[in-house]
Write a protein that holds these residues in place. Structure first.
Motif, short mmCIF file in Angstrom:
data_model
loop_
_atom_site.label_atom_id
_atom_site.label_comp_id
_atom_site.label_asym_id
_atom_site.label_seq_id
_atom_site.Cartn_x
_atom_site.Cartn_y
_atom_site.Cartn_z
N ALA A 437 0.83 -1.21 0.00
CA ALA A 437 0.00 0.00 0.00
C ALA A 437 0.86 1.26 0.00
O ALA A 437 0.49 2.28 -0.59
CB ALA A 437 -0.93 0.00 1.22
N SER A 438 2.04 1.18 0.66
CA SER A 438 2.95 2.34 0.67
C SER A 438 3.51 2.60 -0.73
O SER A 438 3.59 3.75 -1.17
CB SER A 438 4.10 2.09 1.64
OG SER A 438 3.64 2.06 2.97
N LEU A 439 3.93 1.53 -1.40
CA LEU A 439 4.47 1.69 -2.76
C LEU A 439 3.44 2.31 -3.69
O LEU A 439 3.77 3.07 -4.60
CB LEU A 439 4.91 0.33 -3.32
CG LEU A 439 6.20 -0.28 -2.73
CD1 LEU A 439 6.43 -1.66 -3.31
CD2 LEU A 439 7.42 0.61 -2.99
N ALA A 440 2.16 1.97 -3.47
CA ALA A 440 1.09 2.48 -4.34
C ALA A 440 0.53 3.81 -3.85
O ALA A 440 -0.32 4.41 -4.52
CB ALA A 440 -0.02 1.44 -4.45
N GLY A 441 0.98 4.29 -2.68
CA GLY A 441 0.52 5.58 -2.16
C GLY A 441 -0.92 5.59 -1.67
O GLY A 441 -1.57 6.62 -1.64
N LEU A 442 -1.44 4.42 -1.27
CA LEU A 442 -2.86 4.28 -0.93
C LEU A 442 -3.13 4.50 0.55
O LEU A 442 -2.27 4.26 1.39
CB LEU A 442 -3.33 2.87 -1.32
CG LEU A 442 -3.19 2.51 -2.79
CD1 LEU A 442 -3.47 1.02 -3.00
CD2 LEU A 442 -4.12 3.35 -3.65
N PRO A 466 -7.27 5.53 -3.81
CA PRO A 466 -6.67 6.85 -3.57
C PRO A 466 -7.74 7.87 -3.15
O PRO A 466 -8.84 7.89 -3.73
CB PRO A 466 -6.06 7.22 -4.93
CG PRO A 466 -5.87 5.92 -5.64
CD PRO A 466 -6.95 5.00 -5.16
N PHE A 467 -7.44 8.67 -2.17
CA PHE A 467 -8.28 9.77 -1.66
C PHE A 467 -9.53 9.28 -0.92
O PHE A 467 -10.34 10.11 -0.50
CB PHE A 467 -8.71 10.74 -2.79
CG PHE A 467 -7.67 10.96 -3.83
CD1 PHE A 467 -6.41 11.44 -3.50
CD2 PHE A 467 -7.92 10.65 -5.17
CE1 PHE A 467 -5.43 11.63 -4.46
CE2 PHE A 467 -6.94 10.82 -6.14
CZ PHE A 467 -5.70 11.31 -5.79
N ASP A 468 -9.71 7.97 -0.76
CA ASP A 468 -10.93 7.47 -0.14
C ASP A 468 -10.67 7.01 1.30
O ASP A 468 -10.97 5.88 1.67
CB ASP A 468 -11.53 6.32 -0.97
CG ASP A 468 -12.94 5.93 -0.51
OD1 ASP A 468 -13.53 6.71 0.28
OD2 ASP A 468 -13.43 4.86 -0.92
N GLU A 469 -10.11 7.90 2.10
CA GLU A 469 -9.91 7.61 3.52
C GLU A 469 -11.24 7.31 4.21
O GLU A 469 -11.28 6.52 5.16
CB GLU A 469 -9.23 8.79 4.23
CG GLU A 469 -7.76 8.97 3.92
CD GLU A 469 -7.47 9.71 2.62
OE1 GLU A 469 -6.30 9.84 2.26
OE2 GLU A 469 -8.45 10.16 1.96
N GLN A 470 -12.32 7.93 3.73
CA GLN A 470 -13.62 7.74 4.39
C GLN A 470 -14.04 6.27 4.41
O GLN A 470 -14.46 5.75 5.46
CB GLN A 470 -14.70 8.57 3.68
CG GLN A 470 -16.00 8.63 4.45
CD GLN A 470 -15.87 9.42 5.75
OE1 GLN A 470 -15.53 10.60 5.73
NE2 GLN A 470 -16.10 8.77 6.89
N SER A 471 -13.90 5.58 3.28
CA SER A 471 -14.30 4.16 3.24
C SER A 471 -13.41 3.32 4.16
O SER A 471 -13.89 2.37 4.79
CB SER A 471 -14.22 3.62 1.81
OG SER A 471 -15.23 4.20 1.02
N VAL A 472 -12.12 3.66 4.21
CA VAL A 472 -11.19 2.93 5.08
C VAL A 472 -11.61 3.12 6.54
O VAL A 472 -11.69 2.16 7.31
CB VAL A 472 -9.74 3.43 4.87
CG1 VAL A 472 -8.79 2.82 5.90
CG2 VAL A 472 -9.26 3.11 3.46
N LEU A 473 -11.91 4.35 6.93
CA LEU A 473 -12.32 4.65 8.30
C LEU A 473 -13.67 3.99 8.62
O LEU A 473 -13.86 3.45 9.72
CB LEU A 473 -12.39 6.16 8.51
CG LEU A 473 -11.05 6.90 8.52
CD1 LEU A 473 -11.23 8.38 8.23
CD2 LEU A 473 -10.33 6.71 9.86
N ASP A 474 -14.60 4.03 7.67
CA ASP A 474 -15.92 3.41 7.89
C ASP A 474 -15.79 1.91 8.14
O ASP A 474 -16.40 1.37 9.06
CB ASP A 474 -16.84 3.66 6.68
CG ASP A 474 -17.31 5.10 6.57
OD1 ASP A 474 -17.08 5.87 7.53
OD2 ASP A 474 -17.89 5.46 5.53
N ALA A 475 -14.99 1.24 7.31
CA ALA A 475 -14.80 -0.20 7.49
C ALA A 475 -14.05 -0.49 8.79
O ALA A 475 -14.32 -1.48 9.48
CB ALA A 475 -14.04 -0.79 6.30
#
Length: 493
Positions: A437-442, A466-475
């Motif tokens: 995920a770091s290599l891909a900047g996600l 990319p740019f979808d921190e909201q979905s990561v936080l929701d899950a």
């Protein structure tokens, strides 16, 4: 009164706003907790005065009826990679010991503007190079966790080990971390807290001591998903001083949090089922799938075929960038200077770096210089960059089918301090699930999933588009609610 050190960001901020307690009372409680926890060695420098001054400002603003910031009244730990005006910023290295910047990093300035105060500068692996917090010039950080029935000191993870240890031990409600190849997520998993690495460019790198510039990203570490969302909102934002900063509005991640995942598809990458992964972690992964399904998500198998090449590519790219970034530490302008009598300029460079850099930093500089040298640049560095592009393409294809990816954060739980020092390659394998995920900047986050049979925390990792921190936080919130992780280390310090 409630034990204020048991409260997180939201509870402190909201309590201060309604007058349940003052910001000064909070700062005093955490300053005392920090002073009592010297055995953890989580802090390199403590700044109780900074915490109290920031708290008094918040209390005065509240008394005047002024609007309070998102972090008002919250004293935090600052990883000693962020430049703090007038306060030692050493990157846990002898070569920068005593360096007091005349400027403030953008991230720390954003946090002070939002009403946060600073408890002190947190210990880390030297120049953020390490996975166990054992490469610091200022000695090892100990995890507040111990194996059941054992007094053996355990690793808090790295490089943000001081941050993870402080938050898990309840001596800071939250802390900043940086993540180059897993340095927020891995320590968060080891100590049973939450940590998110946002999309590359979300948080400014200006004023952060550089390790690998195309990978470094700041993020929050806290005890809950919601606290991470609040703190990330305060840290993030466009910065014209950082050429890689994203010129995008900062969403209200905390306000939009929802654990309802209906309509979401979660990808399970088969390539992350690696030999040598602890069974307890594989079991937690299965449990995580069930929790996300319960939250309404659909579980889908995906393939990330170049995953096995990510770690070797990372350990070429990151040291290459480090060898370039660390060339500035030469004894001329700031930091340590070793100048033996009669020595010339080249001797001064060599002596300063020999005395100032630790073994792991020297190892990575040598690797990086080697892969960038004539005759090897194409064979190693260019090839690694091509692999990086393939890893990113794998994620892109997977995100054509799914919204998020669920994987373990680490292949094992925490390990005893000193147990891996003889074998750097085994230590590097700690980053195997975090590096892609770091290599891909996600954006990617670690959330506590439970305890292993030894009573040590385990983390699950969510990777988003990319740019979808909201979905990561929701899950992450969906997992947090279902895991019901309330375990805390027993106080021994």
């Amino acid at each position: 009164m409630t034990d204020l050190t048991q409260l997180g960001i939201k509870a402190i901020r909201d309590g201060v706003r309604v007058g349940e307690f003052t910001a000064r009372e909070v700062a005093e409680a955490f300053n005392a907790a920090v002073a009592e926890a010297a055995e953890l060695n989580a802090f390199i420098v403590t700044t109780p005065g900074h915490a109290l001054a920031a708290a008094d400002e918040v209390d005065q603003a509240r008394a005047a009826g002024d609007e309070l910031g998102a972090m008002a009244g919250v004293p935090i730990g600052m990883k000693d990679l962020f430049a703090t005006r007038g306060v030692q910023t050493s990157a846990a290295s002898h070569i920068l010991e005593g360096f007091r910047p005349e400027y403030e990093s953008t991230v720390s300035q954003n946090l002070w503007k939002a009403g946060a105060g600073m408890l002190g500068k947190l210990n880390l692996d030297q120049f953020a190079m390490g996975s166990s917090n054992e490469t610091s010039h200022f000695s090892n950080v100990a995890s507040p966790w111990r194996k059941a029935g054992s007094n053996q000191p355990m690793s808090p993870g790295g490089s943000s080990g001081g941050s993870s240890s402080a938050v898990a031990a309840r001596i800071a409600p939250a802390a900043t971390g940086t993540d180059t190849g897993g340095s927020i997520r891995q320590p968060a998993a080891f100590t049973g807290i939450c940590g998110i690495k946002p999309t590359y460019g979300r948080c400014s790198r200006w004023g952060v001591v550089a390790f690998a510039s195309s990978l470094d990203q700041a993020g929050p570490m806290a005890r809950s998903v919601e606290d991470c969302a609040i703190m990330l909102g305060a840290m993030a934002g466009f910065d014209s001083k950082d050429a890689t900063s994203l010129d995008m509005p900062v969403p209200d991640w905390g306000g939009a949090l929802s654990s309802d995942l209906r309509g979401k598809k979660i990808g399970i990458p088969e390539e992350y089922r690696r030999e040598g992964t602890d069974q307890a972690i594989l079991d937690a992964w299965e449990q995580g799938k069930a929790w996300l399904k319960d939250a309404g998500a659909e579980i889908v198998d995906v393939s990330l075929p170049h995953t096995k090449y990510a770690l070797p590519a990372y350990y070429i790219i990151a040291p290459a960038e480090a060898s370039s970034n660390l060339a500035r530490y030469d004894g001329v302008r700031y930091g340590l200077r070793e100048l033996p009598e009669g020595a010339g300029l080249q001797d001064m460079y060599a002596e300063t770096r020999e005395a100032g850099f630790g073994d792991e930093v020297k190892r990575r500089i040598l690797i990086g210089t080697y892969v960038l040298s004539a005759g090897f640049y194409d064979a190693y560095y260019n090839q690694a960059q091509k692999v990086r592009a393939l890893v990113a393409r794998d994620f892109e294809r997977a995100f054509g089918e799914v919204d998020l990816i669920l994987a373990p954060t680490t292949p094992t739980a925490s390990f005893p301090l000193g147990s891996m020092n003889e074998d750097p390659l085994t230590m590097y394998l700690n980053d195997v699930f975090a590096v892609p995920a770091s290599l891909a900047g996600l954006p990617a986050m670690s959330v506590p999933a439970g305890l292993n049979p030894d009573g040590l925390p385990l983390g699950l990792q969510l990777v988003g588009k990319p740019f979808d921190e909201q979905s990561v936080l929701d899950a992450g919130l969906a997992i947090e609610q279902r895991a019901g992780f309330t375990a805390a280390p027993e106080k021994w310090w």
